[in-house]
Design a protein around this motif. Structure first.
Motif, PDB file in Angstrom:
ATOM      1  N   GLY A 135      62.220 -14.723  27.837  1.00 24.36           N
ATOM      2  CA  GLY A 135      61.512 -16.280  27.581  1.00 24.36           C
ATOM      3  C   GLY A 135      61.394 -16.155  26.116  1.00 24.36           C
ATOM      4  N   ALA A 136      61.088 -15.382  25.735  1.00 23.18           N
ATOM      5  CA  ALA A 136      60.207 -14.957  24.272  1.00 23.18           C
ATOM      6  C   ALA A 136      62.002 -15.909  23.827  1.00 23.18           C
ATOM      7  N   LEU A 137      63.116 -15.150  23.855  1.00 24.17           N
ATOM      8  CA  LEU A 137      64.585 -15.677  23.097  1.00 24.17           C
ATOM      9  C   LEU A 137      64.889 -16.248  23.477  1.00 24.17           C
ATOM     10  N   LYS A 138      64.548 -17.061  24.627  1.00 20.11           N
ATOM     11  CA  LYS A 138      65.463 -18.296  24.422  1.00 20.11           C
ATOM     12  C   LYS A 138      64.252 -19.325  24.423  1.00 20.11           C
ATOM     13  N   LYS A 139      63.170 -19.032  24.247  1.00 19.84           N
ATOM     14  CA  LYS A 139      62.026 -20.077  23.157  1.00 19.84           C
ATOM     15  C   LYS A 139      62.342 -20.407  22.105  1.00 19.84           C
ATOM     16  N   ALA A 140      62.746 -18.947  20.766  1.00 18.74           N
ATOM     17  CA  ALA A 140      62.605 -18.802  20.037  1.00 18.74           C
ATOM     18  C   ALA A 140      64.044 -19.415  19.312  1.00 18.74           C
ATOM     19  N   GLU A 141      64.875 -19.225  20.048  1.00 19.64           N
ATOM     20  CA  GLU A 141      66.374 -20.095  19.563  1.00 19.64           C
ATOM     21  C   GLU A 141      66.348 -21.879  20.325  1.00 19.64           C
TER      22      GLU A 141
ATOM     23  N   LYS B 289      55.181 -24.189   3.572  1.00 20.05           N
ATOM     24  CA  LYS B 289      53.841 -24.289   2.878  1.00 20.05           C
ATOM     25  C   LYS B 289      54.073 -24.282   1.609  1.00 20.05           C
ATOM     26  N   ARG B 290      53.627 -25.426   0.420  1.00 16.77           N
ATOM     27  CA  ARG B 290      53.829 -25.085  -1.148  1.00 16.77           C
ATOM     28  C   ARG B 290      55.372 -24.774  -1.466  1.00 16.77           C
ATOM     29  N   LYS B 291      56.350 -24.924  -0.376  1.00 19.16           N
ATOM     30  CA  LYS B 291      57.780 -24.410  -0.784  1.00 19.16           C
ATOM     31  C   LYS B 291      57.923 -22.731  -0.293  1.00 19.16           C
ATOM     32  N   ARG B 292      56.827 -22.284   0.172  1.00 22.48           N
ATOM     33  CA  ARG B 292      56.789 -20.725   0.581  1.00 22.48           C
ATOM     34  C   ARG B 292      56.840 -21.284   2.014  1.00 22.48           C
ATOM     35  N   LEU B 293      58.233 -19.690   2.898  1.00 19.46           N
ATOM     36  CA  LEU B 293      57.861 -19.594   3.833  1.00 19.46           C
ATOM     37  C   LEU B 293      56.743 -19.189   4.601  1.00 19.46           C
ATOM     38  N   VAL B 294      56.105 -19.076   5.268  1.00 16.10           N
ATOM     39  CA  VAL B 294      54.623 -18.770   5.493  1.00 16.10           C
ATOM     40  C   VAL B 294      54.667 -18.744   7.154  1.00 16.10           C
ATOM     41  N   PRO B 295      54.260 -17.655   7.718  1.00 12.71           N
ATOM     42  CA  PRO B 295      54.297 -17.691   9.545  1.00 12.71           C
ATOM     43  C   PRO B 295      53.141 -18.586  10.020  1.00 12.71           C
ATOM     44  N   GLY B 296      54.255 -19.515  10.725  1.00 11.18           N
ATOM     45  CA  GLY B 296      53.149 -20.776  11.884  1.00 11.18           C
ATOM     46  C   GLY B 296      52.658 -20.585  12.615  1.00 11.18           C
ATOM     47  N   ASP B 297      53.348 -20.737  13.264  1.00 11.02           N
ATOM     48  CA  ASP B 297      52.372 -20.676  15.462  1.00 11.02           C
ATOM     49  C   ASP B 297      52.567 -19.811  15.961  1.00 11.02           C
ATOM     50  N   ARG B 298      51.702 -19.377  16.928  1.00 16.98           N
ATOM     51  CA  ARG B 298      52.546 -18.612  18.092  1.00 16.98           C
ATOM     52  C   ARG B 298      52.607 -18.594  19.569  1.00 16.98           C
ATOM     53  N   GLU B 299      53.439 -18.740  19.962  1.00 15.36           N
ATOM     54  CA  GLU B 299      53.241 -19.067  21.364  1.00 15.36           C
ATOM     55  C   GLU B 299      53.635 -17.130  22.198  1.00 15.36           C
ATOM     56  N   LEU B 300      52.920 -17.198  23.530  1.00 18.41           N
ATOM     57  CA  LEU B 300      53.042 -16.048  24.437  1.00 18.41           C
ATOM     58  C   LEU B 300      53.740 -16.506  25.137  1.00 18.41           C
ATOM     59  N   THR B 301      54.915 -15.015  25.210  1.00 21.81           N
ATOM     60  CA  THR B 301      55.472 -15.868  26.636  1.00 21.81           C
ATOM     61  C   THR B 301      55.797 -14.817  27.687  1.00 21.81           C
ATOM     62  N   ALA B 302      56.132 -14.958  29.179  1.00 19.57           N
ATOM     63  CA  ALA B 302      56.037 -14.091  29.664  1.00 19.57           C
ATOM     64  C   ALA B 302      56.411 -12.953  30.065  1.00 19.57           C
ATOM     65  N   ALA B 303      58.557 -12.924  29.791  1.00 15.31           N
ATOM     66  CA  ALA B 303      59.450 -11.852  29.659  1.00 15.31           C
ATOM     67  C   ALA B 303      59.929 -12.214  28.699  1.00 15.31           C
ATOM     68  N   GLU B 304      60.822 -10.957  27.895  1.00 14.14           N
ATOM     69  CA  GLU B 304      61.373 -10.967  27.478  1.00 14.14           C
ATOM     70  C   GLU B 304      62.503 -12.497  26.491  1.00 14.14           C
TER      71      GLU B 304
END
Length: 84
Positions: free
Chosen positions: A32-38, A15-30
């Motif tokens: 799952g979070a690793l696979k989804k992030a990748e 946003k405006r040439k800056r890296l900022v946090p976007g959406d967050r997604e909850l996952t059921a397990a560690e």
């Protein structure tokens, strides 16, 4: 005091040439979070898989741990998780 562990994928967007946090997604397990992030890293400038431990009753944050980062993540992201 009951502690609850949650696993979250945090996306980052430009946003405006800056890296900022976007959406967050909850996952059921560690895993799952690793696979989804990748997987999501191909669609966003960056993603991070997080483990969040918080008091289930008050919501008070006990700890936030970065499990993995993919792509570009703001330099101060780790500090911001600890409130510093």
């Amino acid at each position: 005091m009951t502690m609850r562990t949650s696993y979250v994928v945090q996306t980052f967007v430009l946003k405006r040439k800056r890296l900022v946090p976007g959406d967050r997604e909850l996952t059921a397990a560690e895993s799952g979070a690793l696979k989804k992030a990748e997987a999501m890293a191909g669609r966003f400038p960056g993603t991070a898989a997080l483990r969040i431990v918080a008091d289930d009753e008050t919501g008070e944050l006990e700890s936030a741990t970065i499990l993995a980062q993919f792509g570009e993540v703001p330099d101060d992201f780790a500090e911001s998780l600890q409130g510093g």
